[in-house]
Design an enzyme around this catalytic site. Structure first.
Site, PDB file in Angstrom:
ATOM      1  N   ASN A  15      14.924   4.998  61.291  1.00  0.00           N
ATOM      2  CA  ASN A  15      14.462   6.025  62.398  1.00  0.00           C
ATOM      3  C   ASN A  15      15.953   6.692  62.565  1.00  0.00           C
ATOM      4  O   ASN A  15      16.871   6.429  62.568  1.00  0.00           O
ATOM      5  CB  ASN A  15      14.568   4.988  63.522  1.00  0.00           C
ATOM      6  CG  ASN A  15      14.117   5.602  64.851  1.00  0.00           C
ATOM      7  OD1 ASN A  15      13.123   6.360  64.935  1.00  0.00           O
ATOM      8  ND2 ASN A  15      14.986   5.789  65.612  1.00  0.00           N
ATOM      9  N   GLU A  16      15.579   8.132  62.617  1.00  0.00           N
ATOM     10  CA  GLU A  16      16.161   9.200  63.090  1.00  0.00           C
ATOM     11  C   GLU A  16      17.618   9.043  62.379  1.00  0.00           C
ATOM     12  O   GLU A  16      18.768   8.622  62.863  1.00  0.00           O
ATOM     13  CB  GLU A  16      16.613   9.163  64.460  1.00  0.00           C
ATOM     14  CG  GLU A  16      15.373   9.533  65.456  1.00  0.00           C
ATOM     15  CD  GLU A  16      15.780   9.579  66.794  1.00  0.00           C
ATOM     16  OE1 GLU A  16      16.844   8.847  67.322  1.00  0.00           O
ATOM     17  OE2 GLU A  16      15.057  10.350  67.517  1.00  0.00           O
ATOM     18  N   GLU A  54       8.145  12.159  68.061  1.00  0.00           N
ATOM     19  CA  GLU A  54       8.650  11.391  69.279  1.00  0.00           C
ATOM     20  C   GLU A  54       8.995  12.829  70.080  1.00  0.00           C
ATOM     21  O   GLU A  54       9.455  13.783  69.812  1.00  0.00           O
ATOM     22  CB  GLU A  54      10.230  10.965  69.123  1.00  0.00           C
ATOM     23  CG  GLU A  54      10.106   9.559  68.343  1.00  0.00           C
ATOM     24  CD  GLU A  54      11.496   8.796  68.733  1.00  0.00           C
ATOM     25  OE1 GLU A  54      12.297   9.151  69.661  1.00  0.00           O
ATOM     26  OE2 GLU A  54      11.805   8.220  67.611  1.00  0.00           O
TER      27      GLU A  54
END
Ligand SMILES: [Zn+2]
Length: 675
Positions: free
Chosen positions: A150-151, A309
């Site tokens: 994630n990210e 997102e």
């Protein structure tokens, strides 16, 4: 081979974290997801501690039930490897995997993304976990995509520990083919007695008495991006081994406040490029940053991409977190679709009541379904269903803006002529008038194929290698229009100044030669002969073939050219040796693009964003009204507005704050002649 997403239409959903809630809530989640038209959710992103309660002991029962439930309700899963947040037990067993920050401070566990990217123990644990997930769920009918990590780099892009120092040395040995003299030459280590005699002498650019070597710092940024990329590739490899047909993504953060990764190097390794974007509360026109980000991500992807997102309302990580105004959720989401998103997802599905993101908005807010956000979320679901046919269509642009992370990192190093220059802000300054005028823009690497463009802009390209510079100037030589911003072409890929006058690599093509730089102080400006003002920068430009378009009218450079135009080959080059005030820059940009023959997508009233996606049979014109007045826009006589399904022959009205998406059937070539 790029694998494709099997979810039909424009995917819709968000991060689904059912582990935060008692299981009796899950049934309501499913019912409400169906009501909102959710088609895909990301699951398991931060579930490591629950999935592996102790080292090597797995408990997938929760994830099994969640995936089964999603499948039963026809909702696809974007299944994550939970490797962004190792559990506490991991760090107790491997304290050496905790990162060390720039000041030598060892960080502790207790949040997320607090691991050393070079830690062998972390890599081993992460790949083991990815392997377990991959083998268990490769054949699960709910799994449509892998969400790797994630990210990447959000909190731990740089680790200054000894393990990272060793990894940095290995990376440098590869970059310089084991030739230490080549590194010394590239870094210019004869300066300040920095010559290295042994690879082991090289350490990360930790705080030192004075300014560290610039090339040392630049290579460090390159290494940090590559180090995380190698983690992504290793996880992806494990996933592909178990499930060769499932596409993999990881969520980028192409937005105003993140610059840790060179996404040009990352994007080719993703089956589907996805991005996270959040508005900046302090920016009154954050929709421009959103558009810039969307154009950049589409350019990275080379086509459609996914918004992984975004927020339905306020975030929780800015000094003050602004909620969205009426219609803003819808305008934001459809602006992403306009710029190529084939999926819209939010962080997160249900607003958390506990934990670090308890004040981050969600699709289902704390207030429940009797709320503006929920009504907007349901409406957006219907909107996206109505736009299913838009999927796969692509925008085309005649203008390209050069974007390069190496140039960004290098220009923002310390000990520059000005510490006031910010790459993102400079690019945004040039992007903004094009956004207002409704001109379609792509972003490109300096060495990209430019043959599709009429106009190429390099607002801020401090660092450029010979190949990139030759590519850009060659574009003008062959008839294109190239506009270059100040302090571009100044250094080569090793941060060595290009000698003989500024702006080094572009001097000849621009027909100018500068012998000295006069950056302006914060708040200072100089008069310009067109009535405007120059900010941030000025320099003593001498004409060497170019004509002066605008000159300084005040300060030490009174009478010196500030903006120049040059005939180069069969094309034209422009040099902006200052940053003109917004109105002056907009007028200049109008002139440059008009001369280059670049037209807006569609004539619209001020404040109405117009973006075009082109499908095989129709064009899709997105009209986003950011004003408080209704707008009327001319469209094709056989056009249909897709969100309402109504024909809009010849013109469409877009209410204040609203959005329209107009389908215009594609004209057959030569159609006018036939009729
Ligand atoms: Zn480290």
């Amino acid at each position: 081979m790029k694998r494709e997403l099997s979810v039909p239409g424009i995917a819709y959903g968000g991060d689904y974290n059912p582990e935060q809630w008692p299981e009796e809530v899950w049934a309501e989640d499913m019912r409400l997801m169906r009501e909102a038209g959710v088609t895909m959710v990301s699951v398991g992103i931060f579930s490591w501690a629950l999935l592996e309660p102790k080292e090597g002991a797995y408990d997938f029962s929760l994830l099994d039930r969640v995936l089964e439930l999603l499948h039963t309700h026809g909702i696809a899963a974007d299944l994550a490897t939970p490797t962004a947040a190792p559990p506490a037990w991991f760090f107790r067993a491997h304290p050496e995997a905790l990162p060390v920050d720039k000041d030598g401070r060892g960080l502790s566990y207790g949040s997320r993304q607090t691991f050393c990217p070079s830690s062998p123990a972390y890599r081993e644990a992460a790949l083991r976990m990815a392997g377990e997930i991959a083998r268990r769920y490769a054949g699960h009918p709910a799994v449509a995509m892998w969400h790797v990590h994630n990210e990447y780099g959000c909190h731990n892009a740089e680790c200054y520990c000894d393990e990272s120092a060793a990894a940095f040395r290995r990376w440098l040995r590869r970059r310089y083919a084991d030739d230490l003299t080549a590194l010394n030459d590239a870094w210019g280590t004869r300066f300040w007695s920095q010559w290295y005699y042994d690879w082991d002498e090289i350490i990360p650019p930790r705080p030192t008495g004075a300014v560290p070597n610039p090339t040392h710092q630049l290579d460090w940024r390159r290494f940090c991006s590559d180090e995380l990329l190698s983690l992504y590739e290793a996880e992806r490899e494990v996933l592909l081994e178990a499930a060769p047909d499932i596409p993999a993504t990881t969520n980028f953060m192409a937005m105003f406040n993140f610059d840790a990764l060179d996404y040009w190097r990352w994007a080719p390794k993703l089956d589907i490029v996805s991005n996270d974007h959040y508005l900046q509360s302090a920016d009154p026109e954050s929709q421009i940053d959103l558009a810039l980000s969307g154009d950049l991500v589409r350019s990275l992807a080379g086509g459609p991409w996914l918004l992984m997102e975004h927020s339905t309302g306020a975030v929780n990580w800015q000094p003050v977190n602004r909620a969205k105004g009426p219609g803003e959720l819808r305008r934001n989401a459809l602006a992403h679709v306009a710029r190529g998103a084939d999926g819209i997802a939010y962080f997160q599905w249900r607003a958390a009541k506990a934990g670090a993101e308890q004040w981050h908005s969600a699709m289902l807010p704390h207030a429940g379904t009797d709320s503006q956000i929920w009504r907007d979320v349901v409406r957006l679901g219907a909107d996206l269903r109505a736009l299913a046919e838009v999927r796969g269509s692509v925008g085309t642009a005649e203008v390209a803006i050069v974007w390069d992370w190496n140039a960004r990192w290098a220009m923002e190093l310390p000990s520059q002529p000005s510490g006031e220059l910010r790459f993102h802000d400079l690019v945004r300054s040039w992007y903004e008038p094009l956004w207002r005028a409704g001109v379609a823009v792509d972003f490109v690497r300096p060495d990209a194929d430019l043959s599709a463009y009429r106009l190429v802009l390099a607002p801020s390209l401090y660092l450029v290698d010979d190949e990139g510079a030759a590519n850009l100037t060659g574009f003008a030589e062959r008839g294109g229009t190239l506009a270059v911003g100040f302090h571009s072409g100044a250094v080569d890929e090793n941060c060595h100044v290009r000698l003989g006058g500024y702006p080094g690599a572009f001097r000849e093509a621009l027909g100018v030669r500068t012998d000295e730089l006069f950056p302006l102080l914060p708040g200072e400006s100089v008069g310009l002969s067109d009535g405007g003002a120059g900010t941030l920068w000025s320099e003593r430009v001498r004409l060497a073939g170019a004509e002066s378009v605008t000159a300084y009218t005040s300060g030490p450079l009174r009478g010196v050219p500030a903006v120049t135009r040059n005939a180069h080959g069969t094309g034209v080059t422009w040099y902006l040796a200052t940053l003109p005030d917004p109105d002056t820059l907009a007028a200049l940009m109008d002139r440059i693009r008009a001369e280059a023959g670049v037209e807006p997508v569609r004539g619209t009233p001020e404040g109405v964003e117009a973006v075009l996606r082109r499908g095989p049979e129709a064009d899709y014109l997105f009209l986003i009204n950011h004003t408080d007045r209704p707008a009327h826009v001319a469209v094709a006589s056989d056009a249909t507005e897709l969100l309402t399904g109504r024909p809009v022959p010849g013109a469409v009205s877009v209410a204040a704050g609203e959005t329209a998406v107009v389908r215009e059937p594609r004209r057959v070539a030569g159609w006018e002649d036939i009729s």
